[in-house]
Structure formats: C-alpha cells, structure tokens
Motif scaffolding. Structure first.
Motif, PDB file in Angstrom:
ATOM      1  N   VAL A  26       1.098  -1.085  -0.106  1.00  0.00           N
ATOM      2  CA  VAL A  26       0.439   0.453   0.010  1.00  0.00           C
ATOM      3  C   VAL A  26       1.172   0.803   0.034  1.00  0.00           C
ATOM      4  O   VAL A  26       2.384   1.454   0.989  1.00  0.00           O
ATOM      5  N   ARG A  27       0.756   2.299  -0.665  1.00  0.00           N
ATOM      6  CA  ARG A  27       1.328   3.239  -1.060  1.00  0.00           C
ATOM      7  C   ARG A  27       0.193   4.878  -0.986  1.00  0.00           C
ATOM      8  O   ARG A  27      -0.711   4.506  -1.451  1.00  0.00           O
ATOM      9  N   CYS A  40      -0.067   9.082   6.375  1.00  0.00           N
ATOM     10  CA  CYS A  40       0.407   7.693   4.993  1.00  0.00           C
ATOM     11  C   CYS A  40       0.980   6.883   5.597  1.00  0.00           C
ATOM     12  O   CYS A  40       0.637   5.298   5.618  1.00  0.00           O
ATOM     13  N   GLU A  44      -0.150   3.128   5.736  1.00  0.00           N
ATOM     14  CA  GLU A  44      -0.055   1.945   4.958  1.00  0.00           C
ATOM     15  C   GLU A  44       0.426   0.822   5.923  1.00  0.00           C
ATOM     16  O   GLU A  44      -0.036  -0.394   5.013  1.00  0.00           O
ATOM     17  N   THR A  48      -1.630  -2.481   5.319  1.00  0.00           N
ATOM     18  CA  THR A  48      -1.102  -3.437   4.692  1.00  0.00           C
ATOM     19  C   THR A  48      -1.331  -5.438   5.434  1.00  0.00           C
ATOM     20  O   THR A  48      -1.594  -4.871   6.514  1.00  0.00           O
ATOM     21  N   LEU A  97      -3.617   7.057  -3.548  1.00  0.00           N
ATOM     22  CA  LEU A  97      -3.604   5.666  -3.026  1.00  0.00           C
ATOM     23  C   LEU A  97      -3.312   4.615  -3.962  1.00  0.00           C
ATOM     24  O   LEU A  97      -4.335   4.493  -4.719  1.00  0.00           O
ATOM     25  N   ALA A  99      -3.071   0.539  -3.806  1.00  0.00           N
ATOM     26  CA  ALA A  99      -3.207  -1.368  -2.988  1.00  0.00           C
ATOM     27  C   ALA A  99      -2.824  -1.989  -4.256  1.00  0.00           C
ATOM     28  O   ALA A  99      -3.377  -2.424  -4.540  1.00  0.00           O
TER      29      ALA A  99
END
Length: 277
Positions: A26-27, A40, A44, A48, A97, A99
């Motif tokens: 995930v970013r 953030c 993340e 995750t 985002l 993922a």
DNA sequence: ACAACCTCCTGGGGGC
DNA sequence: TGCCCCCAGGAGGTTG
C-alpha cells in the motif's frame, strides 16, 4: 459528481473486484486527504496485509470492511474515483492511494480536485468517525420515510433545496438529484421547508426515491468525468429533466415552460417555473 | 438554533 | 494561438 447513485455504482463494482482480496503493498501519498488524524506511513502499515470484506455505503460514503474489524471509509468529493485496475495502468500526480491486491490487480484512489478523503477506523466503529458522525439517514434506507422527511423539514425557513443538500438530514442527495427530485415533485426549490403541505412532502419523498432508484439502475449520471467501475459513463444523463437544461423546453407533457437557472447558496438550481410552485 | 455566506481545489471552456 | 478568468460543487467552518 458522485452522489448516491454514482457511489452505489462504485460500491457494486468494488464488491465484485475488491472483496475477498488481500492488500499486500500500500502506498499513500497525501496526508491532507486522510481524516481522523492519520498520516500516510501509519495508514500504509495498518492497511498492509488486511483482507477486504463487505463493501457498504451510507449517503455518499463508501464503507470498506477489512479483516480484524477495521473499516476504511472513502468519500469521493467531486472528482474522486476508487477503482480496481490492472497493475500496469499508469498513475499520475492525482493518484493518492495505490494498493496492490493479491490477484495481481490494484486498488487506486485518484482525485484531481481533492475534495474527497479517506479515513481508517481501526476500532471498527465507523459511526463515530469524522467522516460519518454528521451523516444522517441514507436516502434509500427503509427508515427514510415520508414521515421522517416531514420531521426533518418541519419548522425550518430555509429553502427545500438547501435541506435536501444537507447530509445531516438525509444523506446521498447532491445538486443534480435535488434538482431532479424537486422537479418531479412539482415543488419550487425556493419554497421554505416548513411551508410544504403533507401531500407535498409525500410527493417529494416519492420523487427522491424514484429518481435515485432510476439513476442507480442506469449506473449514475456522467457530467464531467465520472465513470462506472467498467470505465463507461453512466446513462442517466440523457434522462435528466432540468439539470443543465437552462433555456430549454420543459419535458413535462403539456407544459410550455422554459427551464431556468438560479443560484442558491452559491450553487446552480435548475427548475421549471411553470410546473414547480 | 438556524441560515447565509466563505473556503478549499483543478480542469475545461469562453472571451479577447 | 495563448492567456486569463470564471465556473463546477461537497462539506466544514465562520459569521450574523
């Protein structure tokens, strides 16, 4: 602009393409799109490894169930999109985002205008979140009855249009469907809430339910850039009777009126002065 | 308590 | 052709 029918269309898409998948990388890129005090890196970390469960909706908000009882809330604002794409699909500076999913695809949140937001409820109590705590009854919920609508409108002097847009009363109606519902009910958008008769409130309630149900069936309205999960425009745009039709003839049979545009609380209202009183 | 404004943001379109 | 200004509106905040 994603209102209830567009968000419901996205929900159905995600229920097919996202439920049951695991988020394995995930970013998140912008702290200012995260509510509930998240940033953030922490988001993340929390996302995750979670598996996506049921996808719900209240008003214009998506409610994404995750394993271990957490819930991810998403509001699409004006231009937000939440969709599952191929991993090779390009992203840009408006992609906030990403993922990666267990099936090789990816979940992407993109929102150029950035009126949307995300919020994680790690405790699984979304009702108390920043996102949902001021959101009222969903306009398509069984509990939203003509009687409830009458209670919401009683005693208020604000125009009906303003009340329909107020998400604390009934949730999911935005500018387009507010205009369309008032047209179908034959009620002036400038009428003060408290002055509607019981019969007018019943007509308004019926009009809201019908226009939303028809729009859901048509997978929403595309004005600028909303697309359904399948990437195609919603089909309800061609069935709009007043929104965006300033200067055109009223579509009601036998009505010679011309659609007018006025500004209410800095927003366009379209209506037919001949059949809405 | 309620109502009427203001603010955030970007892309697209019109006017010159 | 290019540039600038305006417009779209969800929702929270502020003012009266």
């Amino acid at each position: 602009m994603p209102e209830l029918p567009e968000v419901e269309t996205v929900r159905r898409h995600l229920a097919c393409a996202l439920s049951g998948r695991r988020l394995h990388r995930v970013r998140a890129r912008r702290n200012d799109l995260l509510k509930g005090g998240w940033h953030c890196r922490a988001l993340e970390r929390e996302l995750t490894g979670r598996t996506v469960g049921e996808i719900g909706r209240r008003g214009k908000n998506l409610i994404i169930g995750l394993s271990n009882g957490a819930v991810l809330l998403a509001h699409l604002g004006m231009t937000g999109r939440l969709c599952v794409t191929d991993a090779e699909a390009p992203t840009d500076q408006h992609t906030h985002l990403i993922a990666d999913l267990s099936d090789g695809r990816r979940l992407v949140f993109r929102d150029p205008r950035r009126f949307g937001h995300l919020e994680l409820c790690a405790d699984g109590r979304p009702g108390e979140s920043e996102t949902l705590r001021n959101v009222g009854l969903d306009a398509m919920a069984d509990a939203f009855t003509a009687r409830r609508l009458a209670e919401m409108l009683a005693g208020r002097t604000a125009p009906v249009k303003a009340a329909l847009l107020d998400q604390r009363c009934v949730a999911g109606i935005g500018n387009i469907y507010a205009c369309e519902a008032m047209f179908r009910a034959g009620i002036s958008p400038q009428a003060p809430c408290g002055e509607l008769s019981e019969e007018q409130v019943r007509r308004l309630h019926r009009a809201i339910r019908r226009v939303l149900a028809e729009a859901i069936a048509a997978e929403g309205t595309t004005i600028a850039d909303y697309v359904t999960g399948a990437g195609v425009p919603g089909r309800f745009g061609e069935r709009l009777r007043v929104y965006g039709r300033e200067g055109e003839r009223c579509r009601r049979r036998g009505c010679a009126g011309v659609i007018e545009r006025i500004v209410q609380s800095n927003r366009s209202t379209f209506y037919c002065p001949a059949c809405q009183r």
